[in-house]
Design an enzyme around this catalytic site. Structure first.
Site, PDB file in Angstrom:
ATOM      1  N   HIS A  71      -6.624  -0.129  -3.966  1.00 33.72           N
ATOM      2  CA  HIS A  71      -7.336  -0.577  -2.720  1.00 33.72           C
ATOM      3  C   HIS A  71      -8.017  -1.792  -2.996  1.00 33.72           C
ATOM      4  O   HIS A  71      -8.516  -2.083  -3.840  1.00 33.72           O
ATOM      5  CB  HIS A  71      -8.024   0.365  -1.883  1.00 33.72           C
ATOM      6  CG  HIS A  71      -9.214   0.894  -2.891  1.00 33.72           C
ATOM      7  ND1 HIS A  71      -9.137   1.894  -3.802  1.00 33.72           N
ATOM      8  CD2 HIS A  71     -10.598   0.365  -3.038  1.00 33.72           C
ATOM      9  CE1 HIS A  71     -10.459   2.055  -4.332  1.00 33.72           C
ATOM     10  NE2 HIS A  71     -11.118   0.956  -3.911  1.00 33.72           N
ATOM     11  N   GLY A  72      -8.551  -2.608  -1.958  1.00 40.12           N
ATOM     12  CA  GLY A  72      -9.394  -3.722  -1.917  1.00 40.12           C
ATOM     13  C   GLY A  72      -9.253  -4.570  -0.567  1.00 40.12           C
ATOM     14  O   GLY A  72      -8.307  -4.439   0.179  1.00 40.12           O
TER      15      GLY A  72
END
Lengths: 156, 119
Positions: A71-72
Site C-alpha cells: 500500500h501507499g
C-alpha cells in the site's frame, strides 16, 4: 465507519488476478500495478512501482498467514484503488512469518485524500483478513463473484 | 531497476517521486500514523532505508529544481499537485493549456507557485 458494502465497492473484476504469475516481490507488485494502470488509464506506472518498493523498504507489508497488503500514496493515481491477486504457488514477499504469500491486497491512493479514506480502507481489509475463516475463504475464492460475496457478507 | 524514474530525464516525475517519499517519511515519523500502522501489524523499522532512497533520488534532480521544491515546501504541505481540468488542484487557479505541452520542463502555478504535475 465504512460498511462492508462500501468496502466491496472498491473491488472490481478487472482489478482481480486469480492466477498471479509472479515469482518475486517486484514481479508481483508490477503485475498488480499493470492492472491498475490499465483500468484507470494511468501513464506513470514507474512512479507507482517505485513508491510501493520504497514502502516495502520501510517494512514488509506481508504480515503473515499467506497475506500481504502492499500500500501507499502517490500523486500518480487520481483515486483510491484496490487490486486483489492470488498466487497458487506463493511468492517470497519477505513475510514476517517467513512463509510464502498467496493473497495480495494492493491499496493505492492519492495524497490529496482529506478524509483519510485510504487508512480506513486499509484497516477494514486488514480486519477482514485477521479472521481465520474469512482469510481461508478469500484465499480459496474461485473468482470475483465469490470474493465480492465474502467481502460484502462480513458485516463489518 | 528498470522502472526507476531516475533513469528518465523527466524532472517533473522525479519531483513527484520525491514528494511521495517525503509523505512516506512524514507518515512513518508521525507517532499517531505509525501507531495505527503497527496496530494493523505493519513493521515500520526501515525509515533509514527510505531516507537513503530519498538522498539517492535527490542526486538526480537538478539543484535549481530541488531548491524550488524546498522553497515551496516552506509554504505548502503539498508541493507538487496534479492539474485537473486545467486547474491547479492546490489553489484552483486556471492553468494555461499550453503548459501541458512544454516537454521536459517543470511548470509552476502562476498563482500559488506550486509545482504542477500533468497526469
Amino acid at each position: 465507519m465504512m460498511t462492508s458494502q462500501e468496502l466491496a465497492s472498491y473491488f472490481r473484476e478487472s482489478l482481480c488476478i486469480f492466477d498471479l504469475k509472479a515469482a518475486s516481490k517486484r514481479e508481483a507488485l508490477a503485475e498488480m500495478v499493470d492492472v491498475v494502470c490499465s483500468e484507470h488509464d494511468i501513464k506513470d506506472r514507474g512512479l507507482i512501482l517505485e513508491m510501493l518498493l520504497n514502502r516495502e523498504s520501510l517494512g514488509s507489508t506481508a504480515i503473515g498467514k499467506g497475506v500481504a497488503f502492499p500500500h501507499g500514496r502517490t500523486l500518480a493515481v487520481r483515486d483510491l484503488s484496490i487490486a486483489f491477486a492470488r498466487s497458487v504457488r506463493g511468492v517470497d514477499f519477505d513475510s514476517t512469518d517467513k512463509k510464502p504469500t498467496h493473497a495480495f491486497f494492493l491499496i493505492i491512493a492519492p495524497p490529496q485524500d482529506r478524509d483519510n479514506v485510504y487508512l480506513q480502507v486499509l484497516g477494514r481489509v486488514v480486519d477482514l483478513i485477521k479472521d481465520d475463516a474469512s482469510r481461508d475463504r478469500v484465499v480459496g475464492a474461485s473468482g470475483y463473484a465469490e470474493l465480492k460475496t465474502i467481502i460484502e457478507g462480513q458485516g463489518l | 531497476m528498470t522502472d526507476h524514474p531516475a533513469r528518465k530525464p523527466d524532472q517533473a516525475k522525479l519531483l513527484v517521486a520525491l514528494q511521495d517519499l517525503d509523505h512516506m517519511i512524514r507518515d512513518a515519523e508521525d507517532a499517531k500514523t505509525a501507531a495505527k500502522m503497527q496496530e494493523m501489524g505493519f513493521p515500520m523499522d526501515g525509515i533509514a532505508e527510505i531516507k537513503k532512497a530519498r538522498t539517492e533520488l535527490t542526486e538526480h534532480i537538478k539543484p535549481q529544481l530541488l531548491n524550488r521544491y524546498q522553497r515551496v515546501s516552506q509554504n505548502y504541505e503539498r508541493i507538487v499537485v496534479p492539474v485537473v481540468k486545467d486547474l491547479c488542484t492546490g489553489c484552483f487557479a486556471k492553468v494555461a493549456t499550453s503548459f501541458r505541452y512544454e516537454k521536459n520542463s517543470v511548470v509552476t502555478c502562476e498563482s500559488c507557485g506550486r509545482i504542477l504535475y500533468f497526469t
